[in-house]
Design a protein around this motif. Structure first.
Motif, PDB file in Angstrom:
ATOM      1  N   LEU A 242       0.830  -1.203   0.000  1.00 43.78           N
ATOM      2  CA  LEU A 242       0.000   0.000   0.000  1.00 43.78           C
ATOM      3  C   LEU A 242       0.864   1.253   0.000  1.00 43.78           C
ATOM      4  CD1 LEU A 242      -2.856   1.171   0.178  1.00 43.78           C
ATOM      5  CD2 LEU A 242      -2.717   0.957   2.652  1.00 43.78           C
ATOM      6  N   ASP A 243       1.937   1.252   0.807  1.00 40.77           N
ATOM      7  CA  ASP A 243       2.828   2.414   0.863  1.00 40.77           C
ATOM      8  C   ASP A 243       3.543   2.642  -0.468  1.00 40.77           C
ATOM      9  OD1 ASP A 243       3.878   2.034   4.354  1.00 40.77           O
ATOM     10  OD2 ASP A 243       2.149   3.001   3.441  1.00 40.77           O
ATOM     11  N   GLN A 244       3.824   1.563  -1.214  1.00 38.45           N
ATOM     12  CA  GLN A 244       4.449   1.741  -2.524  1.00 38.45           C
ATOM     13  C   GLN A 244       3.566   2.584  -3.438  1.00 38.45           C
ATOM     14  OE1 GLN A 244       6.183  -1.545  -4.603  1.00 38.45           O
ATOM     15  NE2 GLN A 244       6.679  -2.658  -2.739  1.00 38.45           N
ATOM     16  N   ALA A 245       2.256   2.381  -3.343  1.00 36.48           N
ATOM     17  CA  ALA A 245       1.332   3.161  -4.169  1.00 36.48           C
ATOM     18  C   ALA A 245       1.145   4.571  -3.616  1.00 36.48           C
ATOM     19  CB  ALA A 245      -0.018   2.444  -4.258  1.00 36.48           C
ATOM     20  N   LEU A 246       0.920   4.681  -2.291  1.00 36.15           N
ATOM     21  CA  LEU A 246       0.636   5.983  -1.683  1.00 36.15           C
ATOM     22  C   LEU A 246       1.813   6.934  -1.798  1.00 36.15           C
ATOM     23  CD1 LEU A 246      -1.228   4.786   1.546  1.00 36.15           C
ATOM     24  CD2 LEU A 246      -2.232   5.790  -0.499  1.00 36.15           C
ATOM     25  N   ASN A 247       3.028   6.401  -1.824  1.00 40.00           N
ATOM     26  CA  ASN A 247       4.219   7.249  -1.909  1.00 40.00           C
ATOM     27  C   ASN A 247       4.587   7.622  -3.344  1.00 40.00           C
ATOM     28  OD1 ASN A 247       4.524   7.167   0.889  1.00 40.00           O
ATOM     29  ND2 ASN A 247       5.806   5.342   0.832  1.00 40.00           N
ATOM     30  N   ASP A 248       3.808   7.139  -4.309  1.00 36.92           N
ATOM     31  CA  ASP A 248       4.078   7.478  -5.706  1.00 36.92           C
ATOM     32  C   ASP A 248       3.520   8.882  -5.990  1.00 36.92           C
ATOM     33  OD1 ASP A 248       4.233   5.538  -8.636  1.00 36.92           O
ATOM     34  OD2 ASP A 248       3.993   7.698  -8.590  1.00 36.92           O
ATOM     35  N   PRO A 249       4.343   9.834  -6.396  1.00 42.96           N
ATOM     36  CA  PRO A 249       3.868  11.215  -6.592  1.00 42.96           C
ATOM     37  C   PRO A 249       2.827  11.348  -7.697  1.00 42.96           C
ATOM     38  CG  PRO A 249       6.110  10.940  -7.434  1.00 42.96           C
ATOM     39  CD  PRO A 249       5.792   9.696  -6.687  1.00 42.96           C
ATOM     40  N   GLN A 250       2.723  10.362  -8.595  1.00 40.52           N
ATOM     41  CA  GLN A 250       1.772  10.460  -9.694  1.00 40.52           C
ATOM     42  C   GLN A 250       0.431   9.802  -9.390  1.00 40.52           C
ATOM     43  OE1 GLN A 250       3.541   9.070 -13.304  1.00 40.52           O
ATOM     44  NE2 GLN A 250       5.236  10.503 -13.241  1.00 40.52           N
ATOM     45  N   LEU A 251       0.255   9.254  -8.196  1.00 42.56           N
ATOM     46  CA  LEU A 251      -0.984   8.542  -7.872  1.00 42.56           C
ATOM     47  C   LEU A 251      -2.204   9.450  -7.984  1.00 42.56           C
ATOM     48  CD1 LEU A 251      -2.490   6.038  -6.827  1.00 42.56           C
ATOM     49  CD2 LEU A 251      -1.973   6.803  -4.498  1.00 42.56           C
ATOM     50  N   LYS A 252      -2.084  10.708  -7.527  1.00 38.69           N
ATOM     51  CA  LYS A 252      -3.233  11.612  -7.511  1.00 38.69           C
ATOM     52  C   LYS A 252      -3.720  11.980  -8.913  1.00 38.69           C
ATOM     53  CE  LYS A 252      -2.220  13.611  -2.974  1.00 38.69           C
ATOM     54  NZ  LYS A 252      -1.964  14.842  -2.200  1.00 38.69           N
ATOM     55  N   GLU A 253      -2.906  11.711  -9.917  1.00 38.80           N
ATOM     56  CA  GLU A 253      -3.345  11.984 -11.286  1.00 38.80           C
ATOM     57  C   GLU A 253      -4.375  10.962 -11.749  1.00 38.80           C
ATOM     58  OE1 GLU A 253       0.045  12.166 -13.782  1.00 38.80           O
ATOM     59  OE2 GLU A 253       1.108  13.634 -12.532  1.00 38.80           O
ATOM     60  N   PHE A 257      -7.624   5.149  -8.968  1.00 34.75           N
ATOM     61  CA  PHE A 257      -6.672   4.440  -8.112  1.00 34.75           C
ATOM     62  C   PHE A 257      -6.432   5.194  -6.806  1.00 34.75           C
ATOM     63  CE2 PHE A 257      -5.730   0.923 -10.614  1.00 34.75           C
ATOM     64  CZ  PHE A 257      -5.542   1.292 -11.936  1.00 34.75           C
ATOM     65  N   TYR A 258      -6.411   6.533  -6.872  1.00 34.66           N
ATOM     66  CA  TYR A 258      -6.187   7.326  -5.659  1.00 34.66           C
ATOM     67  C   TYR A 258      -7.274   7.045  -4.628  1.00 34.66           C
ATOM     68  CZ  TYR A 258      -5.318  11.435  -2.728  1.00 34.66           C
ATOM     69  OH  TYR A 258      -5.047  12.264  -1.675  1.00 34.66           O
ATOM     70  N   LEU A 259      -8.526   6.997  -5.087  1.00 34.09           N
ATOM     71  CA  LEU A 259      -9.635   6.709  -4.180  1.00 34.09           C
ATOM     72  C   LEU A 259      -9.576   5.264  -3.679  1.00 34.09           C
ATOM     73  CD1 LEU A 259     -12.212   7.654  -2.821  1.00 34.09           C
ATOM     74  CD2 LEU A 259     -13.461   7.133  -4.917  1.00 34.09           C
ATOM     75  N   THR A 260      -9.245   4.345  -4.576  1.00 33.49           N
ATOM     76  CA  THR A 260      -9.168   2.924  -4.182  1.00 33.49           C
ATOM     77  C   THR A 260      -8.119   2.696  -3.098  1.00 33.49           C
ATOM     78  OG1 THR A 260      -9.877   2.189  -6.370  1.00 33.49           O
ATOM     79  CG2 THR A 260      -8.678   0.597  -5.020  1.00 33.49           C
ATOM     80  N   PHE A 261      -6.901   3.237  -3.308  1.00 36.09           N
ATOM     81  CA  PHE A 261      -5.853   3.052  -2.308  1.00 36.09           C
ATOM     82  C   PHE A 261      -6.170   3.820  -1.026  1.00 36.09           C
ATOM     83  CE2 PHE A 261      -2.948   0.356  -4.323  1.00 36.09           C
ATOM     84  CZ  PHE A 261      -2.816   0.703  -5.654  1.00 36.09           C
TER      85      PHE A 261
END
Length: 663
Positions: A242-253, A257-261
């Motif tokens: 989960l942290d691998q995804a949340l720490n990705d700076p492009q996730l909010k784009e 996926f941003y809502l799912t994580f």
């Protein structure tokens, strides 16, 4: 990858006409996996340019690309709109190649929407056109879509078969869409109950996605891994991915996926006991879900917020979110019901139309028969008989279908009853085995209590006699009593720990840090007197003794006590016991070697069985015969292994290994 794309953009200024259109499409495809809004910008320019060039086939391609960008972001309605615009142009131009791509993409949309009839219809259309055109890429896409269809219908074996066909085609043409197949293979294997295969494909997808800078595929694989670890309650593993995804700076784009994580982060934080942080994030993502009208996500978040506020003691707010959860869930069910009713309405209208056509047809036949009755009376009668026979066959076939369905239901119920009976038999057998084992334990313990009590009674009787008793006799009684009390205490501790483990006391099997050397020292101190009584030397040789074991500390001590006690029991006087330890990969292995009589092959096979008979030591010590069986239960419950190496007349080496904490 982005610097390379920026360099590619610089070529646009020097291009015009059809060359500029082709390069815009190439840029859009490259940006689709790293910057979807930028990709969409190039496609919008391509749409305008294609219309200026009066190239309808170019317009259809650009509109199809627009649909793909919305599909990547999870906006299915917008994707469907652009796909249908592209389809309309290609149908007008009778462009078979473009239509095959349209049908493939539409099939993908309808699989996601759960409209499997439409998905299947477009699938067959697209597959036929792709085969005629020899379009391997589109055929691979359609195999992928068909796999998704079978997966949703529950036939995972067919899904895996089509995914592997798709994967083979993609590899032949060098497409990066293998990432989609990796993710879907992971999902199918997980549904088939093969988690190792599922995790292999998820991890392979993440690795390749990182190399190709394809964020959506990476996020999709991470999302699947987090979901799997949450299902099996492996919170540490879920947090890691989960942290691998949340720490990705492009996730909010990527809003989807941003809502799912975010929702899964709330669940993990709650499991980790971080209630306040979970509440803050839960409220934030609830607002986001409302803004995007994500009803399923609103249901999940309302449930989480209800539980979190209850933990905080704010039962009023918890109740309000419970009501919201119920309301959202009812709405979700209503939407599902509406969709189902729409499908039923569509089938009903089709049936009415078919009956109307058949009715008109029959009316025409009757009119013709009346007009030609006197001329074709024989043929008319024959036609009536033919219809009668056909109707009779139809009704018989319908009755047979009903009977066959009833038989299938009865057979299914019969199989379910048989499965329940088998489960009950297994439970009965298990309970009988546990009850028999309990009876044996009680009998053994009752017998073993007599020996130390007899020694104690003898010591008391000696002390009550007149003075002048030989002190050596009293010392002998004391040594014997001490040895028997140690053995009895060890047996009681073994059984108590095993009993707690059987009834599910979680803290009895808690993982904690305990140093290797510390655990051994605590146990050896207990046996100093017994070793001295038999003039036995205990030799230690621990490598990396400061390593920390990841296990229940009491279990480590219990197993060491049993091993050392057995070694003292069977070692002759004046001999030695050798205790060694070393790290083996992610575990630490203890070995206790004695110089006793060793074991026969038959003894080794049942050494860790509950049916092992007790043996007498070199100084007539007695045991319960249950110690090693309980040790094997404890070690395996802590993720370790246990075993023995021995030959008759050459002593025995008992060993066990347990996981260690990584620094």
């Amino acid at each position: 990858m982005l610097p390379e794309l920026h360099k590619m953009e610089q070529r646009l200024d020097s291009l015009k006409g059809e060359e500029r259109f082709s390069f815009l499409m190439e840029l859009a495809q490259a940006y689709a996996q790293v910057d979807v809004p930028q990709s969409r910008g190039f496609l919008q320019e391509a749409v305008v340019l294609s219309k200026n060039l009066n190239r309808h086939d170019f317009t259809a391609r650009a509109l199809n690309g627009m649909g793909i960008t919305y599909f990547i972001q999870g906006d299915l309605n917008s994707a469907l709109d652009y796909y249908q615009q592209s389809l309309g142009i290609n149908e007008f131009n009778n462009d078979s190649s473009g239509l095959a791509v349209n049908y493939s993409n539409l099939s993908n949309i309808y699989v996601e929407l759960g409209e499997f009839n439409k998905a299947t219809n477009y699938f067959y259309k697209g597959l036929q056109l792709a085969r005629l055109q020899g379009d391997s890429a589109t055929m691979a896409d359609i195999n992928n879509n068909l796999a998704r269809l079978y997966s949703n219908l529950g036939d995972q074996e067919k899904a895996v078969s089509h995914l592997r066909s798709s994967l083979e085609l993609y590899r032949k043409i060098g497409e990066e869409d293998v990432l989609t197949d990796y993710n879907n293979l992971g999902i199918s294997y997980e549904k088939m109950g093969q988690p190792d295969s599922a995790l292999y494909f998820y991890k392979a997808c993440i690795k390749l996605a990182d190399q190709a800078h394809q964020k959506p595929s990476r996020f999709y694989a991470l999302s699947n891994m987090v979901s799997y670890f949450l299902k099996i309650d492996a919170i540490d593993s879920a947090r890691f991915y989960l942290d691998q995804a949340l720490n990705d700076p492009q996730l909010k784009e990527y809003d989807n996926f941003y809502l799912t994580f975010g929702i899964r982060d709330v669940r993990v934080l709650a499991r980790e006991g971080k209630v306040d942080e979970a509440l803050d994030k839960g409220l934030f993502f609830m607002e986001m879900a409302r803004n995007y009208s994500r009803l399923q996500d609103m249901v999940d978040l309302a449930s989480s917020l209800h539980q979190l506020y209850a933990l905080k003691g704010d039962y009023k707010t918890a109740y309000s979110y419970l009501l919201e959860h119920s309301m959202f869930n009812d709405s979700l069910l209503s939407q599902s019901n509406i969709a189902e009713l729409a499908k039923l309405e569509e089938r009903y209208q089709y049936q009415i139309e078919r009956e109307r056509i058949e009715s008109n047809h029959q009316a025409e036949i009757r009119d013709q028969e009346l007009k030609r009755f006197w001329v074709y009376w024989f043929l008319g009668g024959l036609g009536i008989l033919t219809v009668a026979f056909a109707w009779n066959a139809y009704t018989r076939r319908a009755r047979n279908i009903v009977l066959r369905e009833k038989n299938q239901r009865i057979e299914k119920q019969h199989r379910e009853i048989q499965e329940q009976e088998a489960e009950l038999r297994d439970q009965k057998q298990s309970l009988e085995m546990l009850n028999a084992f309990k009876d044996r334990i009680l009998a053994v313990m009752a017998h073993d209590l007599k020996s130390p009590l007899n020694s104690l009674q003898g010591l008391i009787d000696l002390s009550n006699m007149e003075e002048g008793q030989d002190p050596q006799i009293i010392i002998g009684f004391m040594r014997k009593l001490s040895s028997e009390v140690v053995i009895l205490r060890q047996s009681i501790e073994n059984l108590l720990h095993w009993a707690r483990l059987q009834i599910g006391i979680a803290e009895n099997n808690k993982k904690e840090r305990i140093a290797v050397a510390t655990a051994l020292t605590q146990v050896i101190d207990l046996f100093t007197g017994l070793a001295k009584n038999k003039n036995i030397e205990i030799v230690q040789d621990l490598k990396e003794g400061d390593l920390q074991l990841k296990a229940d500390a009491e279990i480590v001590r219990i197993v060491l006590r049993n091993f050392i006690s057995n070694a003292l029991k069977f070692n002759p006087e004046g001999s030695s016991i050798f205790i060694t330890g070393e790290r083996k990969e992610q575990c630490y292995c203890f070995r206790v070697r004695d110089q006793g009589p060793g074991l026969r092959d038959s003894q080794r096979e049942e050494m860790f069985s509950e049916m092992m008979n007790p043996s007498v030591g070199t100084a007539k010590e007695m045991g319960t015969g249950l110690g090693l069986f309980l040790c094997s239960e404890f070690v395996r419950a802590n993720g370790g292994k246990i075993g023995v190496e021995s030959e008759a007349g050459e002593g025995s080496t008992f060993w066990f290994s347990l996981p260690i904490f990584e620094a």
